[in-house]
Write a protein that holds these residues in place. Structure first.
Motif, PDB file in Angstrom:
ATOM      1  N   TRP A  20       0.837  -1.200   0.000  1.00 21.19           N
ATOM      2  CA  TRP A  20       0.000   0.000   0.000  1.00 21.19           C
ATOM      3  C   TRP A  20       0.871   1.248   0.000  1.00 21.19           C
ATOM      4  O   TRP A  20       1.888   1.313   0.695  1.00 21.19           O
ATOM      5  N   ARG A  65      -4.334   0.851  -4.276  1.00 22.88           N
ATOM      6  CA  ARG A  65      -3.475   0.766  -3.098  1.00 22.88           C
ATOM      7  C   ARG A  65      -1.980   0.870  -3.421  1.00 22.88           C
ATOM      8  O   ARG A  65      -1.198   1.380  -2.618  1.00 22.88           O
ATOM      9  N   TRP A  69      -3.666   4.223   1.937  1.00 20.20           N
ATOM     10  CA  TRP A  69      -4.035   3.489   3.150  1.00 20.20           C
ATOM     11  C   TRP A  69      -4.757   4.410   4.144  1.00 20.20           C
ATOM     12  O   TRP A  69      -5.743   4.000   4.781  1.00 20.20           O
TER      13      TRP A  69
END
Length: 413
Positions: free
Chosen positions: A132, A245, A137
């Motif tokens: 990520w 991500r 995140w």
């Protein structure tokens, strides 16, 4: 400067025994003419684009918006953002400041703002998992906490105008968007930044089209994560922020993912509702924005290199080529009439002159994106070669760091 292999003056001027121009000149002209036509097709919808969004002056109580601000050591920049958010009326329900364990006083500043406005809440994100990017995140953590029907991501280095939240809801509902982002007005730039950054911005318009124009195909959708709103239930349905991500251009990756799944996605002119001061110097802008403005992770590699070719052909090279042809005409090496190769030289002048005219028009069209302009902004078209070179570097390299964080695993993927 442009790499020497992109064009060769002697090749262009060289004549064969029959008096025809070298195939290099013919190929260059054909490439420029084709890419100029592609550019015109992309820019034409911009003539009917929506004007800049205006702030909403009265509250709305028929929906609720959760604002997410991600922070990591932003104490010198997040203050004006929070001040702007505290001036928002309904439909703003809450401001979730998702902090990644800042150590510079950011958390204390946010807590002080929370005491002034209880809608502001400090949230600490969970430890960053492998695979990520930190900002994405933090957005995912904010989404889990959000209570509004809409989720609005605002960057910490932005300054929201009063009435921003109501304005973006008006805009998305008026045009029936499920997702939308808004281009900002840049402020407090140094003259050096204003000389280079507008040329870099133009490459985005050339590659993706104008803000506020007809929605392009999903693989050409553009987005700006500094002011990005989406229906919360739609985000949850299609995986939240997880599809982006590992992306260095998470905003564009997410917008294209949602568009590919049937969401109506807009990119509108928000220069009247949000300002941004992203970088402290030209060097920082060159490094940080240049890291991802090739839209890696959201665009296939072959298409990114085709975009590089377009930027070189119709943005960076027209002025040098016009100067070259002009110098050859001045020395008598080129004749625009009475020579077998005259038609080719005339065509080169028409194509490159048209490209330069479009480029200067784009400078005028983008003037509202800058709070300060001055001579360096109006001369920024002279830095087009630098912008094209930065795009080439960005396309050829994979970043390893962002805002002080190292992402060796992402860089190697």
């Amino acid at each position: 400067m442009a790499p020497a292999h992109l064009f060769n003056v002697s090749d262009l001027a060289a004549a064969h025994p029959l008096g025809t121009v070298s195939p290099v000149g013919v190929l260059l002209l054909a490439l420029q003419a084709w890419l100029l036509l592609v550019l015109l097709v992309r820019l034409m919808p911009g003539y009917s684009r929506r004007p800049p969004i205006a702030p909403r002056t009265v509250p709305r109580r028929d929906t609720r918006v959760s604002v997410i601000v991600t922070t990591l050591n932003e104490v010198t920049r997040v203050g004006p953002c929070l001040e702007g958010l505290m001036q928002q009326q309904e439909p703003m329900l809450e401001v979730l400041v998702v902090d990644s364990r800042s150590t510079d006083g950011t958390r204390e500043l946010v807590e002080a703002a929370s005491r002034r406005d209880p809608r502001i809440r400090l949230v600490t994100d969970d430890p960053l998992p492998p695979g990520w990017v930190g900002k994405v995140w933090a957005l995912e953590n904010g989404l889990r906490e959000a209570q509004g029907e809409w989720v609005l991501g605002i960057d910490a280095d932005t300054v929201p105008a009063p009435g921003l939240v109501g304005a973006v809801i008006d805009a998305v509902e008026q045009d029936g968007y499920d997702v939308a982002s808004f281009s900002p007005q840049f402020r407090d730039q140094t003259p050096a930044e204003r000389f280079v950054q507008p040329a870099m911005l133009v490459t985005l318009v050339y590659r993706c089209g104008a803000a506020g124009a007809t929605q392009p195909p999903p693989d050409r959708v553009l987005a700006n994560g500094q002011c990005f709103i989406a229906r919360r239930d739609l985000l949850v349905q299609y995986g939240g922020y997880a599809p982006a991500r590992a992306s260095w251009c998470d905003d564009v990756t997410l917008a294209r993912h949602l568009a590919a799944n049937g969401a109506r996605v807009g990119f509108l002119d928000g220069s009247n509702i949000i300002q941004v001061r992203s970088y402290a110097s030209l060097a920082e802008m060159w490094r940080e924005w240049g890291r991802s403005f090739d839209l890696k992770d959201a665009t296939p590699l072959w298409r990114r290199w085709l975009d590089v070719a377009m930027v070189w052909a119709v943005q960076a090279l027209p002025l040098p080529l016009l100067l070259i042809v002009g110098s050859l005409m001045a020395t008598g090496s080129v004749q625009l009439s009475g020579a077998p190769n005259a038609i080719l030289w005339q065509a080169l002048l028409v194509v490159n002159g048209s490209a330069l005219f479009i480029r200067l028009f784009m400078l005028w069209a983008l003037r509202g994106c800058y709070a300060e302009r001055g001579w360096s902004f109006w001369c920024s078209w002279l830095s087009d070669i630098a912008a094209a070179w930065r795009l080439t570097l960005s396309t050829a390299r994979r970043p390893k760091a962002w805002r002080g964080r190292q992402f060796s695993e992402l860089a190697a993927s």
